[in-house]
Design an enzyme around this catalytic site. Structure first.
Site, PDB file in Angstrom:
ATOM      1  N   PHE A   6     -15.099  16.599 -70.457  1.00 55.16           N
ATOM      2  CA  PHE A   6     -16.344  16.013 -70.947  1.00 55.16           C
ATOM      3  C   PHE A   6     -17.453  16.214 -69.930  1.00 55.16           C
ATOM      4  CE2 PHE A   6     -14.124  12.726 -68.604  1.00 55.16           C
ATOM      5  CZ  PHE A   6     -15.109  12.101 -67.854  1.00 55.16           C
ATOM      6  N   CYS A   7     -18.693  16.178 -70.442  1.00 57.93           N
ATOM      7  CA  CYS A   7     -19.883  16.301 -69.594  1.00 57.93           C
ATOM      8  C   CYS A   7     -21.020  15.561 -70.299  1.00 57.93           C
ATOM      9  CB  CYS A   7     -20.227  17.761 -69.325  1.00 57.93           C
ATOM     10  SG  CYS A   7     -20.530  18.734 -70.817  1.00 57.93           S
ATOM     11  N   THR A   8     -22.228  15.671 -69.789  1.00 54.86           N
ATOM     12  CA  THR A   8     -23.338  14.868 -70.292  1.00 54.86           C
ATOM     13  C   THR A   8     -23.635  15.120 -71.770  1.00 54.86           C
ATOM     14  OG1 THR A   8     -24.311  14.949 -68.089  1.00 54.86           O
ATOM     15  CG2 THR A   8     -25.724  14.172 -69.881  1.00 54.86           C
TER      16      THR A   8
END
Length: 301
Positions: free
Chosen positions: A174-176
């Site tokens: 996951f990331c922003t």
């Protein structure tokens, strides 16, 4: 209120330089500010403006070659989060430094925010946060692995050094907003990892859709605009920014002895020499002079 639009799209642009000028002109004519990156692999950025202006920009980008149906997320800011509009040409729209990585060829399995909790709670799943260390420091998911990388470029080396930790594990990344995971999941697939997943729409979509009382997220999510951080419901968080190192700080951090506005904070006090700090101080003086004259300074950077 201002509408903030975070967007990205991987698509082949034969001549991104030809897109740059008209796109910048379109944004400036509508009072849109922020930053957009163009490369041969596509477009990425965050911008803000009136709701009508942002809707027009979405339609404009949607009409660019190969951009129909591009991914974007809208949120609100109480103040204009950017000082100016920048459209830049880059080698990559998110820099990983891996020429063989191509998200258009294959990516991990997308997981909707509603299904994310169940996935990362499974005992055979390792959730990996692909963001930079200063982003992870203010918030992440329960039990997530922090690679402690200073830059996304560092991720491939971290994986090579740590991959044996994840033998027989499914990988959830996951990331922003989702863009880094497009590349990181493609990279892992290229390294022979079979079960790779990533959070569709990123942390921002999760915080928008998943109720706080059901959430496995703790803390705030760093954002690359004047809001600095957001929480559940994409409500603006308490963080401010050190304009020397661009890392998030809390209001109480400004009372620490290492803090000097625009010059240093407790995270970067040892990062710069006296000459660099004096340049920062001069910048702060110019900002103060502009404010005293009732003019708008372009900002720290």
């Amino acid at each position: 209120m201002f509408t903030v639009c975070a967007l990205y799209h991987f698509t082949p642009f034969d001549d991104p330089a030809a897109i740059k000028g008209p796109l910048a002109k379109f944004c400036c004519e509508r009072g849109i500010t922020g930053s957009l990156l163009l490369a041969r692999e596509g477009i990425n950025g965050t911008v803000a403006g009136t709701d009508a202006a942002i809707r027009e920009l979405v339609a404009y980008i949607n009409a660019l070659p190969g951009c129909a149906g591009f991914d974007y997320k809208l949120s609100q800011a109480s103040e204009q989060p950017f000082g100016r509009m920048k459209v830049r040409l880059k080698r990559e729209i998110v820099t990983m430094g891996q020429p063989d990585v191509d998200p258009r060829a294959s990516v991990g399995h997308y997981v909707d925010p509603a299904d994310w909790n169940a996935l990362i709670s499974a005992p055979d799943v390792a959730a990996i946060d692909t963001r930079n260390d200063y982003e992870v420091a203010i918030g992440t998911f329960d039990g997530a692995v922090d690679p402690e990388t200073a830059s996304f470029r560092d991720f491939p080396a971290w994986w090579e050094a740590n991959k044996d930790r994840f033998h027989n594990k499914r990988i959830a990344m996951f990331c922003t907003g989702g863009i880094r995971c497009e590349k990181s999941t493609n990279y892992l697939i290229g390294q022979g990892v079979e079960d790779v997943f990533h959070l569709k729409g990123g942390i921002l979509k999760y915080l928008e859709e998943v109720p706080e009382d059901e959430s496995l997220w703790h803390g705030e999510c760093f954002v690359f605009d004047g809001r600095v951080s957001v929480g559940h419901g994409l409500v603006e968080g308490p963080h401010e920014m050190c304009h020397a190192c661009r890392r998030p700080i809390l209001p109480e951090d400004k009372a620490r002895p290492e803090y000097e506005e625009g010059v240093s904070c407790h995270q970067c006090i040892d990062d710069y020499d006296d000459a660099r700090r004096e340049r920062f101080r001069e910048r702060q003086r110019q900002i103060a002079l502009s404010k005293a004259r009732g003019e708008k300074h372009l900002g720290p950077r």
